[in-house]
Design an enzyme around this catalytic site. Sequence first.
Site, PDB file in Angstrom:
ATOM      1  N   TYR A 105      -2.919  -0.495  10.334  1.00  0.00           N
ATOM      2  CA  TYR A 105      -2.892  -0.971   9.053  1.00  0.00           C
ATOM      3  C   TYR A 105      -1.371  -0.629   8.197  1.00  0.00           C
ATOM      4  CZ  TYR A 105      -4.305  -1.092   3.926  1.00  0.00           C
ATOM      5  OH  TYR A 105      -4.389  -1.343   2.729  1.00  0.00           O
TER       6      TYR A 105
ATOM      7  N   SER B  94       0.843  -1.028  -0.156  1.00  0.00           N
ATOM      8  CA  SER B  94       0.005  -0.053  -0.084  1.00  0.00           C
ATOM      9  C   SER B  94       0.897   1.163   0.064  1.00  0.00           C
ATOM     10  CB  SER B  94      -0.959  -0.029   1.267  1.00  0.00           C
ATOM     11  OG  SER B  94      -1.326   1.122   1.652  1.00  0.00           O
TER      12      SER B  94
HETATM   13  N1  LIG Z   1      -8.768  -0.240  -2.080  1.00  0.00           N
HETATM   14  C1  LIG Z   1      -7.381   0.209  -1.733  1.00  0.00           C
HETATM   15  O1  LIG Z   1      -7.630   1.769  -1.811  1.00  0.00           O
HETATM   16  C2  LIG Z   1      -6.138  -0.498  -1.337  1.00  0.00           C
HETATM   17  C3  LIG Z   1      -5.104   0.507  -1.323  1.00  0.00           C
HETATM   18  C4  LIG Z   1      -3.748  -0.194  -0.961  1.00  0.00           C
HETATM   19  C5  LIG Z   1      -3.643  -1.310  -0.703  1.00  0.00           C
HETATM   20  N2  LIG Z   1      -4.879  -1.990  -0.617  1.00  0.00           N
HETATM   21  C6  LIG Z   1      -4.718  -3.583  -0.235  1.00  0.00           C
HETATM   22  O2  LIG Z   1      -5.444  -4.314  -1.346  1.00  0.00           O
HETATM   23  C7  LIG Z   1      -5.801  -5.605  -1.006  1.00  0.00           C
HETATM   24  C8  LIG Z   1      -7.271  -5.804  -1.345  1.00  0.00           C
HETATM   25  O3  LIG Z   1      -8.142  -4.774  -0.774  1.00  0.00           O
HETATM   26  P1  LIG Z   1      -9.217  -4.290  -1.487  1.00  0.00           P
HETATM   27  O4  LIG Z   1      -9.480  -2.797  -1.431  1.00  0.00           O
HETATM   28  O5  LIG Z   1      -9.622  -5.199  -2.809  1.00  0.00           O
HETATM   29  O6  LIG Z   1     -10.440  -4.953  -0.225  1.00  0.00           O
HETATM   30  P2  LIG Z   1     -11.622  -6.001  -0.440  1.00  0.00           P
HETATM   31  O7  LIG Z   1     -12.029  -5.943   1.034  1.00  0.00           O
HETATM   32  O8  LIG Z   1     -12.540  -5.743  -1.575  1.00  0.00           O
HETATM   33  O9  LIG Z   1     -10.721  -7.228  -0.399  1.00  0.00           O
HETATM   34  C9  LIG Z   1     -10.129  -7.847   0.603  1.00  0.00           C
HETATM   35  C10 LIG Z   1     -10.468  -9.185   0.686  1.00  0.00           C
HETATM   36  O10 LIG Z   1      -9.521  -9.884   1.595  1.00  0.00           O
HETATM   37  C11 LIG Z   1     -10.701 -11.194   1.913  1.00  0.00           C
HETATM   38  N3  LIG Z   1     -10.412 -11.571   3.428  1.00  0.00           N
HETATM   39  C12 LIG Z   1     -10.334 -10.740   4.543  1.00  0.00           C
HETATM   40  N4  LIG Z   1     -10.139 -11.304   5.718  1.00  0.00           N
HETATM   41  C13 LIG Z   1      -9.860 -12.613   5.229  1.00  0.00           C
HETATM   42  C14 LIG Z   1      -9.432 -13.841   5.593  1.00  0.00           C
HETATM   43  N5  LIG Z   1      -9.422 -13.774   7.138  1.00  0.00           N
HETATM   44  N6  LIG Z   1      -8.986 -15.018   4.867  1.00  0.00           N
HETATM   45  C15 LIG Z   1      -9.085 -14.851   3.632  1.00  0.00           C
HETATM   46  N7  LIG Z   1      -9.529 -13.855   3.048  1.00  0.00           N
HETATM   47  C16 LIG Z   1      -9.877 -12.628   3.624  1.00  0.00           C
HETATM   48  C17 LIG Z   1     -11.871 -10.252   2.059  1.00  0.00           C
HETATM   49  O11 LIG Z   1     -12.946 -11.299   2.153  1.00  0.00           O
HETATM   50  C18 LIG Z   1     -11.922  -9.614   0.702  1.00  0.00           C
HETATM   51  O12 LIG Z   1     -12.392 -10.427  -0.220  1.00  0.00           O
HETATM   52  C19 LIG Z   1      -5.469  -5.396   0.540  1.00  0.00           C
HETATM   53  O13 LIG Z   1      -4.569  -6.272   1.068  1.00  0.00           O
HETATM   54  C20 LIG Z   1      -5.660  -3.884   0.851  1.00  0.00           C
HETATM   55  O14 LIG Z   1      -4.976  -3.784   2.041  1.00  0.00           O
HETATM   56  C21 LIG Z   1      -6.213  -1.651  -1.065  1.00  0.00           C
END
Ligand SMILES: NC(=O)c1ccc[n+]([C@@H]2O[C@H](COP(=O)([O-])OP(=O)(O)OC[C@H]3O[C@@H](n4cnc5c(N)ncnc54)[C@H](O)[C@@H]3O)[C@@H](O)[C@H]2O)c1
Length: 260
Positions: free
Chosen positions: A163, A150
């Site tokens: 986080y 991130s």
């Molecule tokens: N959306 C953003 O702006 C952003 C920015 C930087 C980094 N990220 C990172 O990208 C990744 C995806 O995030 P996103 O935005 O798509 O969010 P999201 O919530 O759509 O996806 C996260 C996924 O992780 C799964 N998950 C959570 N706990 C779990 C567990 N115990 N076992 C298995 N799966 C589990 C959830 O079910 C979900 O499908 C994450 O690591 C997040 O930190 C997101």
Amino acid sequence: MGADYLKEMFGLEGQTAVVVGGAGVLGGALCRGLVQAGAKVIVADLMEEPCRKQVDELTQLGGQAAYVVVDVTSRESIESLLADSLKQSERIEILVNCAGVNAGNDFLDATDQDWDRIMAINLRAVFQACQVFGRHMIQAGGGKIVNIGSVTSHLPLSRVWAYSASKAAVLNLTRNVAQEFAEKGIRVNAICPGFFPAEQNRKVLTQERIDNIMHGTPMKRFGEPEELIGALLLLVSPIAGQFITGTHINVDGGFTAAWF
Ligand SMILES: NC(=O)c1ccc[n+]([C@@H]2O[C@H](COP(=O)([O-])OP(=O)(O)OC[C@H]3O[C@@H](n4cnc5c(N)ncnc54)[C@H](O)[C@@H]3O)[C@@H](O)[C@H]2O)c1
């Protein structure tokens, strides 16, 4: 540059990718990119229904896909994920660690449970999945791992301090594991996304925060999930990225560049 050249450099035909968190917003886009490049994708996520939906979408795109339900807070569940994935394909060439959770709260109000949950999903699970799948990849003769960091891998953003700590550690872990695995034919890299509208963000995205993000992002917009695919395909490519390991690609509209 012909289509054959690009296929040779980036094509993933015959390879299988496990995408942990593959039913999520960013994970879903990464799954779509991988199937479009020819990989078979195993969607690994917490709940069965979103996994099934994701597999249906990938199949409609003409891709080969399956799912395995996993709870990454448990090492046994990660070990079962590998075992179940190997029932779908003889070999797993690609692992993407994209599960993640966020929580926005004041430092003095947070509990040990808040901290432990974020660390277990965002960090410990990455260690465990790299170890479990790494052993398989070493035995199989190589592989590629991409961990999702991130902008908070570089910057301690306010309110999302646990986080941020987890994502900074993911980046350092990525560099370490890359060194451990370099001579074993496994490349390990990270993608550090900027701000992408997704469910988990809504909890922490106040109007003031959105204004700050837009102010700090030179491209003056949020990212679209599909905009992560190019970075992923380079990092997992058979030839184009074959000398790239232990590093990261920021996909953030210039946010980190503007900060430093
Ligand atoms: N959306 C953003 O702006 C952003 C920015 C930087 C980094 N990220 C990172 O990208 C990744 C995806 O995030 P996103 O935005 O798509 O969010 P999201 O919530 O759509 O996806 C996260 C996924 O992780 C799964 N998950 C959570 N706990 C779990 C567990 N115990 N076992 C298995 N799966 C589990 C959830 O079910 C979900 O499908 C994450 O690591 C997040 O930190 C997101």
